[in-house]
Scaffold this active site. Structure first.
Site: not given
Ligand code: HSE
Length: 437
Positions: A51, A139, A194, A197, A212
Site C-alpha cells: 500500500r 507454522v 510489539g 496486536e 498452526k
C-alpha cells in the site's frame, strides 16, 4: 511440481511488504549470491505490491515492478512464484493465491489462517495445475516444523505432535509466572513490546495457534486440513494465583497444542510437569515436539515470529521450488487425505486435572466436595490449602487422577452452585507429554 531446468532465474513477486515481506525482499536482494548457490538459480525479485510506496524499508526497490492491486500480481507473466505476505484467511490474499495457482504460478505463503481454512481447496488447485503451494512460514516462524514432518520424519509413523505455537501467549504466561502480574498487565507488556496486536484475540483466544495445529495435524496424520476439527481454548481465564499453586505441585501452565492419530487436535491451557521439555520453553519462543516410530522424540525450539525467523522459512520454500523439491502441500496427494469426520467424534483419553476452588474456610467443606467428586467418579490425587480465614474464602487446590473431562465438568457445575463456593471453579488438564510415546 518441478520447475523447468531451463530457467536461469526464479522470478518472485512479493505481495505485502510488512515486517516479513520487506525482510524477504532484503534477503533476496542482499544475499543474492549465497541464495543462488543453494537454489541453483538466481532468486530475483521481479514485482511487489504494497500500500505504501514511499515508506523507507531500507532497500532499494526502484527497479522493481510495483502494483497497487496485489491480485494483479497473478497476471505478471514473467513471475514464477507469488510470495503472499498479506495475511487473513479471506479477501485479497485468498483471491491472489487462487488466481496465482490457477494461472500456473507457485505460491509461498506465511498465511496460517488461509491454509487452515482453505488449505484443501488450494492444495487441490496446486496439484491440478502442477505447481507448488508451500507454507513453512505459516507454522512456528523459524522452526522448520512443516519440513520436519513432510521430509525429515516422512518415514516415521507419527504418534504425536505437541507444541507451543504462539509466542505472544507463551510470553504472557511466562510473564504472569515470573512477575505475579495479572493477565491484563502481561498482555499490555506484550503489546508494548510489539508481540501482541492492539486487538489480541487471535493470539490470546488460541485461534492463531489452532491454525498452526490444524496444518501440522493434517501433515502428521494424513487427514484434510480442517480448522473446524480442532478444539480451541485460549489463555484469558488463567489467573496469576494458579501459577504459584501449579509450581508448588510441580507444574507450569502453558498453552499447548496436541495432535494424535484419530483424535481431534486440541489447543488448551494446561499444566505440564516442570521437568518436561515443553515446560522449559519460556518467553516468546515457540517449540514443537514430534513423537514417532522409529525415531522416538524430537524437540525443535526457536523464534516463532518476526522478520528474521519468518523470512528464513520463506527463503527455504523458495529454494525448494527452485531445486524441484516442493512436493505435495500436505505431504501426500490430496485424494489420499482422510476426511475429518472420524476425529471430530473421537473422545480424548482421560487425563488428570488441576482444580482450584474458592471455598469458605469452615469444617465439613472438604467432605461435601469429595462427596460430589465421588458421585462423578473423580478421584483426588493431591490437595493443597494454604492460609486460614475462618468464615471467608480460601483457595483449595487439588489434582485428580485420570478423569473424563465430561465427568469433571458435571461435578464442577454442581460444586459451583454450592453456597460454600465463592467463585467459578478453575480446571485445567495436566498433560504428561514425556510419557507413553
Ligand atoms: N502472533 C503470533 C505469535 C505469530 O505471537 O506467535 C504469528 O502467528
Amino acid at each position: 511440481m518441478i520447475m523447468s531446468n531451463a530457467k536461469s532465474s526464479l522470478k518472485i513477486a512479493i505481495a505485502g511488504l510488512g515486517v516479513v515481506g520487506a525482510e524477504v525482499a532484503r534477503q533476496v536482494i542482499n544475499r543474492s549470491d549465497q541464495l543462488c548457490l543453494a537454489a541453483g538459480v538466481k532468486i530475483q525479485l521481479a514485482a511487489v505490491s504494497a500500500r505504501n510506496r514511499s515508506m523507507d524499508r531500507g532497500i532499494n526497490l526502484d527497479d522493481i515492478d510495483w502494483h497497487d492491486d496485489a491480485a494483479k500480481l497473478a497476471e505478471c507473466d514473467e513471475v514464477d512464484v507469488i510470495v503472499e505476505m498479506i495475511g487473513g484467511s479471506e479477501g485479497v490474499a485468498l483471491e491472489l493465491v487462487r488466481a496465482a495457482l490457477a494461472s500456473g504460478k507457485h505460491v509461498v505463503t506465511a498465511n496460517k489462517a488461509m491454509i487452515a481454512h482453505h488449505g484443501l481447496e488450494l492444495a487441490q488447485l496446486a496439484e491440478t495445475n502442477r505447481v507448488n503451494l508451500l507454507f513453512e512460514a505459516a507454522v512456528a516462524g523459524g522452526i522448520p516444523a512443516v519440513k520436519t514432518l513432510r521430509e525429515g520424519l516422512s518415514g516415521n509413523d507419527i504418534t504425536r505432535v505437541a507444541g507451543i505455537l504462539n509466542g505472544t501467549c507463551n510470553f504472557i504466561l511466562s510473564t504472569m509466572e515470573t512477575t505475579g502480574c495479572d493477565f491484563d498487565e502481561a498482555l499490555a507488556d506484550a503489546q508494548r513490546l510489539g508481540y501482541a496486536e492492539a486487538e489480541p484475540s487471535f493470539d490470546v483466544d488460541g485461534i492463531d495457534a489452532a491454525h498452526k495445529l490444524t496444518i501440522l495435524a493434517a501433515i502428521a496424520f494424513g487427514h484434510q486440513p480442517d480448522f473446524n476439527a480442532v478444539s480451541i481454548q485460549g489463555i484469558r481465564d488463567v489467573s496469576s494465583v494458579d501459577f504459584a499453586y501449579a509450581n508448588q505441585l510441580g507444574f507450569r501452565i502453558k498453552l499447548v497444542g496436541v495432535a494424535e492419530p484419530g483424535l481431534m487436535p486440541r489447543m488448551q491451557t494446561c499444566l505440564l510437569p516442570l521437568g518436561s521439555q515443553l515446560a522449559k520453553v519460556n518467553g516468546v519462543l515457540n517449540a514443537v515436539e514430534f513423537h514417532g516410530e522409529p525415531v522416538g522424540s524430537i524437540l525443535a525450539v526457536g523464534p516463532g515470529a518476526g522478520g528474521g525467523a519468518t523470512s528464513s522459512a520463506v527463503l527455504s520454500d523458495l529454494i525448494d521450488i527452485a531445486v524441484g523439491r516442493g512436493g505435495f502441500p500436505f505431504g501426500q496427494p490430496i485424494n489420499t487425505l482422510l476426511d475429518t469426520s472420524a476425529i471430530k467424534n473421537g473422545a480424548w483419553p482421560d487425563n488428570p486435572f488441576y482444580v482450584r476452588l474458592m471455598v469458605v474456610d469452615q469444617p465439613g467443606v472438604l467432605a461435601t466436595l469429595t462427596g460430589i467428586l465421588n458421585k462423578y467418579a473423580i478421584s483426588v490425587e493431591g490437595l493443597l490449602q494454604q492460609g486460614r480465614a475462618p468464615g471467608n474464602a480460601v483457595a483449595l487446590v487439588m489434582t485428580t487422577h485420570e478423569a473424563a473431562e465430561i465427568n469433571l465438568n458435571r461435578a464442577l457445575n454442581e460444586i459451583e452452585n454450592l453456597a460454600i463456593v465463592r467463585a467459578k471453579p478453575v480446571a485445567m488438564p495436566i498433560l504428561n507429554l514425556d510419557l507413553n510415546k
